[in-house]
Design a protein around this motif. Structure first.
Motif, PDB file in Angstrom:
ATOM      1  N   ASP A 208       0.831  -1.206   0.000  1.00 42.25           N
ATOM      2  CA  ASP A 208       0.000   0.000   0.000  1.00 42.25           C
ATOM      3  C   ASP A 208       0.866   1.257   0.000  1.00 42.25           C
ATOM      4  O   ASP A 208       0.559   2.235  -0.668  1.00 42.25           O
ATOM      5  CB  ASP A 208      -0.976  -0.009   1.191  1.00 42.25           C
ATOM      6  N   GLU A 209       2.003   1.215   0.720  1.00 42.78           N
ATOM      7  CA  GLU A 209       2.892   2.383   0.729  1.00 42.78           C
ATOM      8  C   GLU A 209       3.439   2.674  -0.670  1.00 42.78           C
ATOM      9  O   GLU A 209       3.517   3.820  -1.093  1.00 42.78           O
ATOM     10  CB  GLU A 209       4.059   2.162   1.702  1.00 42.78           C
ATOM     11  N   ASP A 210       3.813   1.596  -1.365  1.00 45.20           N
ATOM     12  CA  ASP A 210       4.325   1.747  -2.729  1.00 45.20           C
ATOM     13  C   ASP A 210       3.297   2.418  -3.631  1.00 45.20           C
ATOM     14  O   ASP A 210       3.602   3.378  -4.344  1.00 45.20           O
ATOM     15  CB  ASP A 210       4.674   0.365  -3.315  1.00 45.20           C
ATOM     16  N   LEU A 211       2.072   1.900  -3.570  1.00 45.63           N
ATOM     17  CA  LEU A 211       1.018   2.420  -4.452  1.00 45.63           C
ATOM     18  C   LEU A 211       0.700   3.883  -4.115  1.00 45.63           C
ATOM     19  O   LEU A 211       0.622   4.736  -5.007  1.00 45.63           O
ATOM     20  CB  LEU A 211      -0.248   1.569  -4.315  1.00 45.63           C
ATOM     21  N   ILE A 212       0.553   4.156  -2.820  1.00 50.39           N
ATOM     22  CA  ILE A 212       0.176   5.504  -2.385  1.00 50.39           C
ATOM     23  C   ILE A 212       1.296   6.512  -2.706  1.00 50.39           C
ATOM     24  O   ILE A 212       1.034   7.662  -3.048  1.00 50.39           O
ATOM     25  CB  ILE A 212      -0.161   5.489  -0.866  1.00 50.39           C
ATOM     26  N   ALA A 213       2.552   6.037  -2.612  1.00 51.65           N
ATOM     27  CA  ALA A 213       3.676   6.914  -2.966  1.00 51.65           C
ATOM     28  C   ALA A 213       3.661   7.216  -4.463  1.00 51.65           C
ATOM     29  O   ALA A 213       3.856   8.361  -4.877  1.00 51.65           O
ATOM     30  CB  ALA A 213       4.997   6.262  -2.565  1.00 51.65           C
ATOM     31  N   LYS A 214       3.422   6.186  -5.260  1.00 48.06           N
ATOM     32  CA  LYS A 214       3.409   6.371  -6.727  1.00 48.06           C
ATOM     33  C   LYS A 214       2.334   7.357  -7.147  1.00 48.06           C
ATOM     34  O   LYS A 214       2.469   8.078  -8.126  1.00 48.06           O
ATOM     35  CB  LYS A 214       3.185   5.026  -7.427  1.00 48.06           C
ATOM     36  N   MET A 215       1.237   7.381  -6.389  1.00 42.90           N
ATOM     37  CA  MET A 215       0.134   8.272  -6.749  1.00 42.90           C
ATOM     38  C   MET A 215       0.361   9.711  -6.290  1.00 42.90           C
ATOM     39  O   MET A 215      -0.481  10.583  -6.513  1.00 42.90           O
ATOM     40  CB  MET A 215      -1.167   7.742  -6.152  1.00 42.90           C
ATOM     41  N   GLY A 216       1.494   9.930  -5.611  1.00 41.40           N
ATOM     42  CA  GLY A 216       1.784  11.300  -5.164  1.00 41.40           C
ATOM     43  C   GLY A 216       1.053  11.683  -3.892  1.00 41.40           C
ATOM     44  O   GLY A 216       1.067  12.838  -3.467  1.00 41.40           O
ATOM     45  N   ILE A 217       0.421  10.691  -3.252  1.00 44.97           N
ATOM     46  CA  ILE A 217      -0.300  10.977  -2.007  1.00 44.97           C
ATOM     47  C   ILE A 217       0.639  10.798  -0.814  1.00 44.97           C
ATOM     48  O   ILE A 217       0.680  11.611   0.102  1.00 44.97           O
ATOM     49  CB  ILE A 217      -1.514  10.032  -1.842  1.00 44.97           C
ATOM     50  N   GLY A 218       1.399   9.697  -0.845  1.00 48.81           N
ATOM     51  CA  GLY A 218       2.274   9.383   0.294  1.00 48.81           C
ATOM     52  C   GLY A 218       3.741   9.549  -0.055  1.00 48.81           C
ATOM     53  O   GLY A 218       4.085   9.916  -1.180  1.00 48.81           O
ATOM     54  N   THR A 219       4.591   9.256   0.928  1.00 46.79           N
ATOM     55  CA  THR A 219       6.028   9.392   0.728  1.00 46.79           C
ATOM     56  C   THR A 219       6.625   8.016   0.426  1.00 46.79           C
ATOM     57  O   THR A 219       6.033   6.995   0.741  1.00 46.79           O
ATOM     58  CB  THR A 219       6.694   9.918   2.003  1.00 46.79           C
ATOM     59  N   SER A 220       7.811   8.032  -0.152  1.00 50.00           N
ATOM     60  CA  SER A 220       8.522   6.784  -0.376  1.00 50.00           C
ATOM     61  C   SER A 220       9.542   6.620   0.732  1.00 50.00           C
ATOM     62  O   SER A 220      10.461   7.436   0.871  1.00 50.00           O
ATOM     63  CB  SER A 220       9.225   6.826  -1.735  1.00 50.00           C
ATOM     64  N   CYS A 221       9.386   5.562   1.547  1.00 46.05           N
ATOM     65  CA  CYS A 221      10.284   5.437   2.697  1.00 46.05           C
ATOM     66  C   CYS A 221      11.708   5.100   2.251  1.00 46.05           C
ATOM     67  O   CYS A 221      12.664   5.373   2.960  1.00 46.05           O
ATOM     68  CB  CYS A 221       9.749   4.461   3.738  1.00 46.05           C
ATOM     69  N   GLU A 222      11.838   4.533   1.041  1.00 39.82           N
ATOM     70  CA  GLU A 222      13.197   4.278   0.549  1.00 39.82           C
ATOM     71  C   GLU A 222      13.934   5.586   0.250  1.00 39.82           C
ATOM     72  O   GLU A 222      15.142   5.673   0.415  1.00 39.82           O
ATOM     73  CB  GLU A 222      13.134   3.417  -0.724  1.00 39.82           C
ATOM     74  N   GLU A 223      13.172   6.593  -0.157  1.00 43.90           N
ATOM     75  CA  GLU A 223      13.811   7.889  -0.411  1.00 43.90           C
ATOM     76  C   GLU A 223      14.163   8.615   0.889  1.00 43.90           C
ATOM     77  O   GLU A 223      15.024   9.489   0.903  1.00 43.90           O
ATOM     78  CB  GLU A 223      12.880   8.770  -1.259  1.00 43.90           C
ATOM     79  N   ILE A 224      13.460   8.262   1.953  1.00 46.20           N
ATOM     80  CA  ILE A 224      13.740   8.912   3.245  1.00 46.20           C
ATOM     81  C   ILE A 224      15.036   8.370   3.856  1.00 46.20           C
ATOM     82  O   ILE A 224      15.744   9.077   4.562  1.00 46.20           O
ATOM     83  CB  ILE A 224      12.551   8.703   4.214  1.00 46.20           C
ATOM     84  N   GLN A 225      15.350   7.107   3.528  1.00 46.28           N
ATOM     85  CA  GLN A 225      16.490   6.454   4.179  1.00 46.28           C
ATOM     86  C   GLN A 225      17.813   7.248   4.110  1.00 46.28           C
ATOM     87  O   GLN A 225      18.452   7.438   5.138  1.00 46.28           O
ATOM     88  CB  GLN A 225      16.704   5.047   3.635  1.00 46.28           C
ATOM     89  N   PRO A 226      18.239   7.731   2.915  1.00 44.91           N
ATOM     90  CA  PRO A 226      19.508   8.478   2.900  1.00 44.91           C
ATOM     91  C   PRO A 226      19.462   9.745   3.756  1.00 44.91           C
ATOM     92  O   PRO A 226      20.476  10.107   4.376  1.00 44.91           O
ATOM     93  CB  PRO A 226      19.714   8.824   1.416  1.00 44.91           C
ATOM     94  N   LEU A 227      18.312  10.387   3.805  1.00 39.98           N
ATOM     95  CA  LEU A 227      18.186  11.602   4.630  1.00 39.98           C
ATOM     96  C   LEU A 227      18.307  11.243   6.102  1.00 39.98           C
ATOM     97  O   LEU A 227      18.942  11.941   6.898  1.00 39.98           O
ATOM     98  CB  LEU A 227      16.828  12.284   4.377  1.00 39.98           C
ATOM     99  N   TRP A 228      17.669  10.130   6.458  1.00 39.30           N
ATOM    100  CA  TRP A 228      17.714   9.637   7.846  1.00 39.30           C
ATOM    101  C   TRP A 228      19.149   9.272   8.227  1.00 39.30           C
ATOM    102  O   TRP A 228      19.643   9.664   9.275  1.00 39.30           O
ATOM    103  CB  TRP A 228      16.790   8.418   7.954  1.00 39.30           C
ATOM    104  N   ASP A 229      19.809   8.519   7.324  1.00 39.59           N
ATOM    105  CA  ASP A 229      21.190   8.103   7.571  1.00 39.59           C
ATOM    106  C   ASP A 229      22.085   9.302   7.860  1.00 39.59           C
ATOM    107  O   ASP A 229      22.836   9.317   8.826  1.00 39.59           O
ATOM    108  CB  ASP A 229      21.755   7.360   6.348  1.00 39.59           C
TER     109      ASP A 229
END
Lengths: 250, 80
Positions: free
Chosen positions: A177-198
Protein backbone atom coordinates in the motif's frame (compact mmCIF):
# COMPACT_ATOMS: atom_id res chain seq x y z
CA UNK A 1 -7.20 2.73 -4.09
CA UNK A 2 -9.48 3.74 -1.21
CA UNK A 3 -8.51 0.53 0.59
CA UNK A 4 -4.79 1.28 0.31
CA UNK A 5 -5.25 4.88 1.37
CA UNK A 6 -7.08 3.75 4.51
CA UNK A 7 -4.25 1.32 5.29
CA UNK A 8 -1.67 4.02 4.72
CA UNK A 9 -3.31 6.66 6.91
CA UNK A 10 -4.17 4.10 9.58
CA UNK A 11 -0.50 3.12 9.83
CA UNK A 12 0.49 6.75 10.34
CA UNK A 13 -2.08 6.90 13.10
CA UNK A 14 -0.99 3.60 14.67
CA UNK A 15 2.63 4.78 14.86
CA UNK A 16 1.50 7.91 16.66
CA UNK A 17 -0.96 6.08 18.91
CA UNK A 18 1.39 3.35 20.12
CA UNK A 19 4.32 5.72 20.66
CA UNK A 20 2.00 8.10 22.51
CA UNK A 21 0.73 5.26 24.70
CA UNK A 22 4.29 4.22 25.57
CA UNK A 23 5.32 7.79 26.37
CA UNK A 24 2.21 8.22 28.48
CA UNK A 25 3.48 5.43 30.74
CA UNK A 26 6.14 7.88 31.91
CA UNK A 27 3.52 10.28 33.26
CA UNK A 28 4.27 10.75 36.95
CA UNK A 29 7.41 8.61 36.71
CA UNK A 30 9.89 10.99 35.04
CA UNK A 31 13.34 11.33 36.62
CA UNK A 32 12.64 14.97 37.46
CA UNK A 33 9.50 17.07 37.19
CA UNK A 34 10.69 19.01 34.14
CA UNK A 35 11.45 15.90 32.09
CA UNK A 36 8.22 14.27 33.20
CA UNK A 37 6.34 17.25 31.79
CA UNK A 38 8.49 17.28 28.65
CA UNK A 39 7.75 13.64 27.81
CA UNK A 40 4.08 14.02 28.60
CA UNK A 41 3.98 17.01 26.25
CA UNK A 42 5.46 14.88 23.50
CA UNK A 43 2.96 12.12 24.31
CA UNK A 44 0.08 14.58 23.98
CA UNK A 45 1.39 15.94 20.66
CA UNK A 46 1.66 12.39 19.41
CA UNK A 47 -1.83 11.39 20.54
CA UNK A 48 -3.16 14.55 18.93
CA UNK A 49 -1.61 13.45 15.65
CA UNK A 50 -3.12 9.98 16.04
CA UNK A 51 -6.54 11.57 16.45
CA UNK A 52 -6.20 13.55 13.23
CA UNK A 53 -5.20 10.46 11.27
CA UNK A 54 -7.98 8.35 12.80
CA UNK A 55 -10.61 11.00 12.16
CA UNK A 56 -9.59 10.86 8.52
CA UNK A 57 -9.62 7.05 8.52
CA UNK A 58 -13.12 7.05 10.05
CA UNK A 59 -14.26 9.47 7.34
CA UNK A 60 -12.75 7.30 4.59
CA UNK A 61 -14.27 4.13 6.01
CA UNK A 62 -17.72 5.67 6.33
CA UNK A 63 -20.38 3.39 7.89
CA UNK A 64 -20.67 5.66 10.94
CA UNK A 65 -17.16 4.81 12.09
CA UNK A 66 -15.63 7.14 14.67
CA UNK A 67 -12.02 7.88 15.58
CA UNK A 68 -12.56 5.91 18.80
CA UNK A 69 -13.65 2.81 16.85
CA UNK A 70 -10.45 3.04 14.83
CA UNK A 71 -8.25 3.62 17.87
CA UNK A 72 -9.78 1.16 20.33
CA UNK A 73 -11.80 -1.53 18.61
CA UNK A 74 -9.42 -3.34 16.31
CA UNK A 75 -7.66 -6.67 16.87
CA UNK A 76 -3.91 -6.83 17.37
CA UNK A 77 -3.24 -8.01 13.81
CA UNK A 78 -5.01 -4.95 12.44
CA UNK A 79 -2.57 -2.51 14.07
CA UNK A 80 0.31 -1.79 11.72
CA UNK A 81 2.71 0.36 13.75
CA UNK A 82 6.47 -0.14 13.56
CA UNK A 83 7.90 -2.75 15.93
CA UNK A 84 10.28 -0.05 17.17
CA UNK A 85 7.46 1.94 18.73
CA UNK A 86 5.99 -0.89 20.80
CA UNK A 87 9.32 -1.57 22.52
CA UNK A 88 9.39 -1.01 26.28
CA UNK A 89 10.37 2.31 27.85
CA UNK A 90 12.82 0.37 30.01
CA UNK A 91 14.87 3.41 31.10
CA UNK A 92 15.52 7.00 30.06
CA UNK A 93 18.15 5.96 27.50
CA UNK A 94 15.91 3.41 25.77
CA UNK A 95 12.99 5.84 25.70
CA UNK A 96 15.07 8.63 24.20
CA UNK A 97 16.87 6.43 21.67
CA UNK A 98 13.53 5.04 20.45
CA UNK A 99 12.23 8.60 20.25
CA UNK A 100 15.28 9.87 18.38
CA UNK A 101 15.33 7.08 15.79
CA UNK A 102 11.65 7.64 15.05
CA UNK A 103 11.68 11.45 15.23
CA UNK A 104 14.25 11.74 12.46
CA UNK A 105 12.21 9.39 10.28
CA UNK A 106 8.93 11.05 11.17
CA UNK A 107 10.27 14.52 10.42
CA UNK A 108 11.36 13.61 6.89
CA UNK A 109 8.16 11.66 6.33
CA UNK A 110 6.03 14.67 7.28
CA UNK A 111 8.20 16.93 5.17
CA UNK A 112 7.33 14.72 2.22
CA UNK A 113 3.64 14.74 3.15
CA UNK A 114 3.62 18.54 2.97
CA UNK A 115 3.70 17.95 -0.82
CA UNK A 116 0.92 15.34 -0.77
CA UNK A 117 -1.77 15.59 -3.42
CA UNK A 118 -4.25 14.67 -0.67
CA UNK A 119 -5.33 17.92 0.97
CA UNK A 120 -6.22 16.32 4.33
CA UNK A 121 -2.86 14.59 4.71
CA UNK A 122 -1.16 17.78 3.65
CA UNK A 123 -2.99 19.76 6.34
CA UNK A 124 -2.23 17.18 9.05
CA UNK A 125 1.45 17.23 8.08
CA UNK A 126 1.58 21.03 8.23
CA UNK A 127 0.45 20.91 11.84
CA UNK A 128 2.38 17.81 12.93
CA UNK A 129 5.73 18.83 11.49
CA UNK A 130 6.01 21.77 13.89
CA UNK A 131 5.57 19.40 16.81
CA UNK A 132 7.91 16.74 15.46
CA UNK A 133 10.60 19.29 14.68
CA UNK A 134 10.67 20.08 18.39
CA UNK A 135 10.60 16.39 19.39
CA UNK A 136 13.57 15.76 17.11
CA UNK A 137 15.50 18.64 18.63
CA UNK A 138 14.69 17.39 22.12
CA UNK A 139 15.66 13.77 21.51
CA UNK A 140 18.77 14.66 19.45
CA UNK A 141 20.08 16.83 22.25
CA UNK A 142 19.50 14.03 24.74
CA UNK A 143 21.46 11.63 22.50
CA UNK A 144 24.39 14.05 22.58
CA UNK A 145 24.03 14.84 26.26
CA UNK A 146 23.97 11.17 27.27
CA UNK A 147 26.41 9.87 24.66
CA UNK A 148 28.97 12.57 25.29
CA UNK A 149 28.21 12.63 29.01
CA UNK A 150 29.58 10.37 31.73
CA UNK A 151 30.90 6.82 31.29
CA UNK A 152 27.66 5.47 32.70
CA UNK A 153 25.36 7.57 30.49
CA UNK A 154 27.44 6.74 27.42
CA UNK A 155 27.25 3.04 28.13
CA UNK A 156 23.50 3.13 28.76
CA UNK A 157 22.67 5.00 25.58
CA UNK A 158 25.02 2.86 23.47
CA UNK A 159 23.38 -0.30 24.84
CA UNK A 160 19.92 1.04 24.05
CA UNK A 161 21.06 1.98 20.56
CA UNK A 162 22.53 -1.49 19.96
CA UNK A 163 19.34 -3.18 21.17
CA UNK A 164 16.89 -1.00 19.23
CA UNK A 165 18.86 -0.83 16.00
CA UNK A 166 17.38 -4.07 14.67
CA UNK A 167 14.00 -2.31 14.46
CA UNK A 168 15.20 0.57 12.26
CA UNK A 169 15.23 -1.36 8.96
CA UNK A 170 11.47 -1.70 9.04
CA UNK A 171 11.00 2.04 8.62
CA UNK A 172 12.51 1.88 5.14
CA UNK A 173 10.96 -1.28 3.77
CA UNK A 174 7.77 -0.27 1.95
CA UNK A 175 4.59 -2.31 2.03
CA UNK A 176 2.40 -2.72 -1.07
CA UNK A 177 0.00 0.00 0.00
CA UNK A 178 2.89 2.38 0.73
CA UNK A 179 4.33 1.75 -2.73
CA UNK A 180 1.02 2.42 -4.45
CA UNK A 181 0.18 5.50 -2.38
CA UNK A 182 3.68 6.91 -2.97
CA UNK A 183 3.41 6.37 -6.73
CA UNK A 184 0.13 8.27 -6.75
CA UNK A 185 1.78 11.30 -5.16
CA UNK A 186 -0.30 10.98 -2.01
CA UNK A 187 2.27 9.38 0.29
CA UNK A 188 6.03 9.39 0.73
CA UNK A 189 8.52 6.78 -0.38
CA UNK A 190 10.28 5.44 2.70
CA UNK A 191 13.20 4.28 0.55
CA UNK A 192 13.81 7.89 -0.41
CA UNK A 193 13.74 8.91 3.24
CA UNK A 194 16.49 6.45 4.18
CA UNK A 195 19.51 8.48 2.90
CA UNK A 196 18.19 11.60 4.63
CA UNK A 197 17.71 9.64 7.85
CA UNK A 198 21.19 8.10 7.57
CA UNK A 199 22.81 11.47 7.11
CA UNK A 200 21.12 13.07 10.08
CA UNK A 201 21.41 10.09 12.42
CA UNK A 202 25.11 9.66 11.60
CA UNK A 203 25.74 13.30 12.32
CA UNK A 204 24.12 13.17 15.75
CA UNK A 205 25.73 9.83 16.65
CA UNK A 206 29.15 11.25 15.76
CA UNK A 207 28.59 14.30 17.93
CA UNK A 208 27.35 12.04 20.71
CA UNK A 209 30.51 9.89 20.33
CA UNK A 210 28.26 6.86 19.80
CA UNK A 211 29.01 3.89 17.58
CA UNK A 212 26.50 3.24 14.80
CA UNK A 213 25.55 -0.46 15.07
CA UNK A 214 25.89 -2.77 12.04
CA UNK A 215 22.89 -3.28 9.77
CA UNK A 216 23.46 -7.04 9.65
CA UNK A 217 20.13 -8.23 11.06
CA UNK A 218 16.80 -6.44 10.94
CA UNK A 219 13.39 -7.40 12.34
CA UNK A 220 10.23 -6.78 10.36
CA UNK A 221 6.55 -7.43 10.96
CA UNK A 222 4.75 -4.56 12.69
CA UNK A 223 3.83 -2.83 9.45
CA UNK A 224 2.02 -6.01 8.42
CA UNK A 225 0.36 -6.54 11.78
CA UNK A 226 2.84 -9.14 13.04
CA UNK A 227 3.78 -7.83 16.44
CA UNK A 228 6.00 -8.79 19.32
CA UNK A 229 4.50 -10.21 22.51
CA UNK A 230 4.59 -6.67 23.95
CA UNK A 231 1.72 -5.49 21.77
CA UNK A 232 -0.98 -7.48 23.56
CA UNK A 233 -0.12 -5.82 26.85
CA UNK A 234 -0.22 -2.36 25.29
CA UNK A 235 -3.62 -3.04 23.75
CA UNK A 236 -4.96 -4.47 27.01
CA UNK A 237 -4.22 -1.13 28.68
CA UNK A 238 -5.30 0.94 25.72
CA UNK A 239 -8.57 -0.83 24.98
CA UNK A 240 -9.73 -1.73 28.48
CA UNK A 241 -12.18 1.13 28.96
CA UNK A 242 -13.83 0.84 25.53
CA UNK A 243 -14.07 -2.95 25.81
CA UNK A 244 -15.50 -2.85 29.32
CA UNK A 245 -17.83 0.11 28.80
CA UNK A 246 -18.61 0.12 25.06
CA UNK A 247 -19.26 3.59 23.70
CA UNK A 248 -17.95 5.30 26.83
CA UNK A 249 -17.40 9.05 26.35
CA UNK A 250 -15.34 11.46 28.44
CA UNK B 1 5.91 38.45 31.28
CA UNK B 2 6.07 35.15 33.13
CA UNK B 3 8.87 34.15 35.47
CA UNK B 4 9.56 30.74 36.92
CA UNK B 5 12.32 28.53 38.16
CA UNK B 6 13.42 25.10 36.99
CA UNK B 7 16.22 22.56 37.09
CA UNK B 8 18.43 21.88 34.07
CA UNK B 9 21.89 20.51 33.36
CA UNK B 10 22.75 22.91 30.54
CA UNK B 11 21.39 25.98 28.71
CA UNK B 12 19.64 23.99 25.96
CA UNK B 13 17.89 21.81 28.50
CA UNK B 14 16.89 24.90 30.46
CA UNK B 15 15.38 26.43 27.33
CA UNK B 16 13.42 23.29 26.53
CA UNK B 17 12.30 22.73 30.11
CA UNK B 18 11.09 26.32 30.21
CA UNK B 19 9.19 25.78 26.97
CA UNK B 20 7.57 22.59 28.23
CA UNK B 21 6.82 23.77 31.76
CA UNK B 22 5.84 27.41 31.24
CA UNK B 23 4.46 27.89 27.73
CA UNK B 24 1.78 25.22 27.58
CA UNK B 25 -1.06 27.70 27.77
CA UNK B 26 0.04 29.90 24.91
CA UNK B 27 2.01 32.33 27.07
CA UNK B 28 5.19 32.01 25.05
CA UNK B 29 6.68 34.20 22.35
CA UNK B 30 10.25 34.32 23.60
CA UNK B 31 12.23 32.61 26.36
CA UNK B 32 15.19 33.94 28.31
CA UNK B 33 16.98 31.70 30.78
CA UNK B 34 19.52 32.82 33.37
CA UNK B 35 21.47 30.66 35.79
CA UNK B 36 20.35 31.35 39.33
CA UNK B 37 23.93 32.09 40.41
CA UNK B 38 23.86 35.11 38.12
CA UNK B 39 20.64 36.50 39.52
CA UNK B 40 20.52 39.16 42.18
CA UNK B 41 17.10 39.53 43.70
CA UNK B 42 15.52 42.01 46.10
CA UNK B 43 14.99 40.67 49.60
CA UNK B 44 11.37 39.93 50.58
CA UNK B 45 11.91 41.69 53.95
CA UNK B 46 12.83 44.86 52.09
CA UNK B 47 9.66 44.84 50.00
CA UNK B 48 7.99 47.63 51.97
CA UNK B 49 10.87 50.01 51.56
CA UNK B 50 11.35 49.04 47.95
CA UNK B 51 7.84 49.17 46.60
CA UNK B 52 5.33 50.77 48.98
CA UNK B 53 6.40 54.37 48.28
CA UNK B 54 5.05 54.05 44.76
CA UNK B 55 1.56 53.52 46.19
CA UNK B 56 1.49 57.17 47.35
CA UNK B 57 2.22 58.63 43.95
CA UNK B 58 -0.95 57.84 42.13
CA UNK B 59 -0.25 60.59 39.62
CA UNK B 60 2.39 58.30 38.20
CA UNK B 61 0.10 55.31 37.79
CA UNK B 62 -0.91 54.55 34.21
CA UNK B 63 -4.51 54.12 35.30
CA UNK B 64 -5.73 57.58 34.27
CA UNK B 65 -4.73 57.63 30.64
CA UNK B 66 -7.41 57.37 28.01
CA UNK B 67 -6.46 54.87 25.34
CA UNK B 68 -6.63 56.43 21.89
CA UNK B 69 -9.01 54.74 19.46
CA UNK B 70 -6.13 53.88 17.14
CA UNK B 71 -4.51 51.62 19.72
CA UNK B 72 -6.02 48.23 19.00
CA UNK B 73 -4.45 45.73 21.36
CA UNK B 74 -4.77 47.34 24.78
CA UNK B 75 -7.70 47.13 27.12
CA UNK B 76 -8.77 50.27 28.97
CA UNK B 77 -7.96 50.14 32.67
CA UNK B 78 -10.67 49.71 35.23
CA UNK B 79 -10.45 53.27 36.55
CA UNK B 80 -10.34 55.20 33.32
Amino acid sequence: MQKQLIKYVQRLGDNALILGQRLGEWCGHGPVLEQDIALTNIALDTLGQARLYFQYVAELKGENQTEDDVAFLREEREYTNLLLLEQKNKDWAYTLVRQFLFDVFSFHNLKGLLESSDSTLKAIAARAIKEVKYHKKFSSEWMIRLGDGTDVSHKKVQTALNDLWIFTGEMFKPTEDEDLIAKMGIGTSCEEIQPLWDLEVNEILAEATLQRPDDTFMRYGGKKGQHSELMGFILADLQYMQRTYPGLQW
Amino acid sequence: MHAGSLHAADPQMAMENARDVYTRRMEGVSIWVVESQHMHASKPEESEAMFDPADDKIYRHPTFYKIPDDVKHMKPCRNS
